[in-house]
Design a protein around this motif. Sequence first.
Motif, PDB file in Angstrom:
ATOM      1  N   GLY A  32       0.838  -1.187   0.000  1.00 50.29           N
ATOM      2  CA  GLY A  32       0.000   0.000   0.000  1.00 50.29           C
ATOM      3  C   GLY A  32       0.872   1.235   0.000  1.00 50.29           C
ATOM      4  N   PHE A 107      -6.350  -0.873   4.311  1.00 50.46           N
ATOM      5  CA  PHE A 107      -5.196  -1.524   3.672  1.00 50.46           C
ATOM      6  C   PHE A 107      -4.977  -2.912   4.274  1.00 50.46           C
ATOM      7  CE2 PHE A 107      -2.261   2.118   1.952  1.00 50.46           C
ATOM      8  CZ  PHE A 107      -3.240   2.460   1.034  1.00 50.46           C
ATOM      9  N   VAL A 112      -2.828  -5.982   2.504  1.00 52.10           N
ATOM     10  CA  VAL A 112      -1.541  -5.282   2.418  1.00 52.10           C
ATOM     11  C   VAL A 112      -0.625  -5.718   3.564  1.00 52.10           C
ATOM     12  CG1 VAL A 112      -0.448  -3.013   2.651  1.00 52.10           C
ATOM     13  CG2 VAL A 112      -2.445  -3.289   1.165  1.00 52.10           C
ATOM     14  N   VAL A 115       3.469  -1.005   3.957  1.00 44.74           N
ATOM     15  CA  VAL A 115       2.974   0.330   3.628  1.00 44.74           C
ATOM     16  C   VAL A 115       4.162   1.240   3.346  1.00 44.74           C
ATOM     17  CG1 VAL A 115       1.679   2.336   4.444  1.00 44.74           C
ATOM     18  CG2 VAL A 115       0.926   0.035   5.053  1.00 44.74           C
TER      19      VAL A 115
END
Length: 267
Positions: A32, A107, A112, A115
């Motif tokens: 993400g 996310f 995900v 990040v």
Amino acid sequence: MFPDLNTGFTYEDCKATADWLLAQTDVRPLVGIVCGSGLGGLADMLKDQVAFNYKDIPNFPQSTVHGHAGRLVFGTLKGRDCVCMQGRFHLYEGYPIQKITLPMRIFKLLGVETVMLTNAAGGLNQDFKVGDIMIIKDHLNIPGFAGNHPLVGPNDERFGVRFPCMSDAYDRELQQLAMDVGHELGFTDFLREGVYCMLGGPSFETIAECRMLSKLGADAVGMSTAHEVVVARHCGMRVFALSLITNLAVMDYDSEEKANHEEVSGG
């Protein structure tokens, strides 16, 4: 101070939003990306894009800042499935901090694992230059000192523990990888590392505030990122973050320099 649990902050609300998005695209993102001010062009590099305007996504806040596109873009980057925020949310827009950081929870529920955050920041370190890129190794979350913290309120163990550790907030392996790649690409002259300080904004800092933050160990200052990092780590995701130094903080009362939004574009 506690959020109203009927306004889109709960696990069930986040899950409903994630499920809605997953039903609209075949992309299953493991990465993400949050594009800071002036850095939204990264999302345009994604291949096989499926994009959603924030206003069309259930429970999602909307960006009100000039220069922030306000789109969630799914696609592939170098063969990796990614989701990219073109435009983020800030305390100074008036949203509760739990709403600002809600995309990090979504996310997580999208799948995900890592990040990557970017921001535009003012340079406090006197060795920095405009155009430098700072790998963030740590942060000062000043609003959090006063209780304006994204984890305030009831904790949902499905996201993370009540008291998450933040001594490893920024993944050291990813920092080293970025530094190594930067050197390979010949970016040594403008690649830095340092501590990012988050303030609430929207006014830029006074000279006295800049001097104080520098003494506290901050190398750059902005109005975002730290609260997103806290929530991402609370959810168990790895975090890597970069600041683009768009201006140098004014430290001298005799200086004629002034920070402005066109230069910085909100963080």
